[in-house]
Scaffold this active site. Sequence first.
Site, PDB file in Angstrom:
ATOM      1  CG  ASP A   1       0.006  -5.171   1.657  1.00 57.50           C
ATOM      2  OD1 ASP A   1      -0.793  -4.275   2.027  1.00 57.50           O
ATOM      3  OD2 ASP A   1       1.210  -5.133   1.932  1.00 57.50           O
TER       4      ASP A   1
ATOM      5  CD  GLN B   1      -3.056  -0.757   2.282  1.00 54.61           C
ATOM      6  OE1 GLN B   1      -3.126  -1.544   3.201  1.00 54.61           O
ATOM      7  NE2 GLN B   1      -3.806   0.331   2.215  1.00 54.61           N
ATOM      8  CG  HIS B   2       0.109   3.482   2.376  1.00 51.93           C
ATOM      9  ND1 HIS B   2      -1.244   3.716   2.284  1.00 51.93           N
ATOM     10  CD2 HIS B   2       0.298   2.773   3.527  1.00 51.93           C
ATOM     11  CE1 HIS B   2      -1.850   3.189   3.333  1.00 51.93           C
ATOM     12  NE2 HIS B   2      -0.952   2.607   4.091  1.00 51.93           N
TER      13      HIS B   2
END
Length: 499
Positions: free
Chosen positions: A243, A82-83
Amino acid sequence: MYYLGIDSGTQSSKAIVLDLDSGAILASGHSAYDLIEGLPPGHLEQHPQAWVEAVRDCVRQCLDQLGQERSKIAGIGVSGQQHGLVALGADDQPVRPAKLWCDTSTQAQCEEIAHHFGGQPGVIALAGNAMLPGYTIPKLLWMKQREPENFARTTSILLPHDYLNFWLTGVKRMEFGDASGMGILNVRTRTWCRELCDYIDPRVLSMLPPLGSSRAVHGRLRPELAAEWGLSAEVIVSAGGGDNMMGAIGTGNIKPGVITASFGTSGTLYGVADAPVVDGQGEVAAFCDSTDQWLPLVCTMNVTVVTEQVRELFGWDLKQLEAAVASAPAGADGVSFLPYLNGERTPNLPNGSGVLHGLRTTNLTPAHLARAAVEGATLGLAYGLKRFRDLGMNPSEIRLTGGGSKSGVWRQIAADCFNAEVVTLSTSEGAALGAAIQAAHARANEQAETTSYEELCARLVRLDETTRCKPDPAKAALYAGQLERQMDLTGRLNQTGWL
């Protein structure tokens, strides 16, 4: 029919092939890569091309194992870390390496954004989440301020799994789950927060691809890849997700009542909710999930990274580490290990450091330090579980994933720290399995077939009951006190600037 699930993580990519009829994992692949070396402290980056090459390698491994059976692959799903910020230029090539979720260099940008909107409560009121260094949008502001030439070249931004979906299909699109970790999605309405976007730059909204349902088909496999891999041009690629969102599906965490805890390099704790769960303190992330529900989540940055440091310090293998942990008593005779070796996200300590406290001549032993490391990392997640309970989420069981969950000793410590039953899954690849299940669900919906995540997960997600651990009441009480001590010590040291 077969479905390919891909999990592109921080250290490696993995792929599995799921037989939808039998539930068997027919093939698997793995390919590792590294972070970019030589960056300043707090800066953690990777080249997106490394993910592409690793995924290509993983898929080839799976297809080689399948042989002619590869023709049965009907869909692909992608899980990604992520991110991360993938900034693309007009030629759709990255203008710089991706800044990752674990990059903590954007603390100043987070403070600037929060200050403009009246502090973190103001940001939470707008979008449902505090503005934290791990999130995507502070990275874009950092690039605008520190690398204006790269920002000027940027015409679109994607998350890591979106970038892989783009490579697979040629389609740019975002789904609600992963997008909610950017820091600019109003999780209550599942729409972009214009105020936050415009504060970063008036161009931000134009940089974002279309946003839509996590249940939708993202696109079809590019003809060039279909030919290269010997697959049908009709293979679909599902929306994919972060994820944690894919891990929720892969652990059967698709309705309220179950919590998943991931014991990897970092740690996550999450559970599905049928309405937004917004934490006024900003410690529980109010994310959307990748089934068009919500996924309140707590992330800690220090789990197996802590135990691996201790293991390497004493030159142990994993069995020796586990034996050392088992040989020391619960509570490690008063040794507390504040596990913030990489800084921390929950609690929000981007510049935090690790602390050993309570050492005496009687407990300064390798076994006590090992036990304290496991307990400290687990109690970090137990704090997140306490916040969940404060917000009304009371799990019936906790499903463990990640490398740390393979340790029987650690599983029992988790049950005692969480004061809840814990159990692992029959496969360790929860995110890849979730991605494959999502692909199967998306294709069924497109084909107007009647199916549900509940039916798919009940049939395909299998618990390993031999790993189930129940909490010991006496140890649970001991760890409740130890959690209070750990958080009090953290707060006091942080207030004085010594953490």
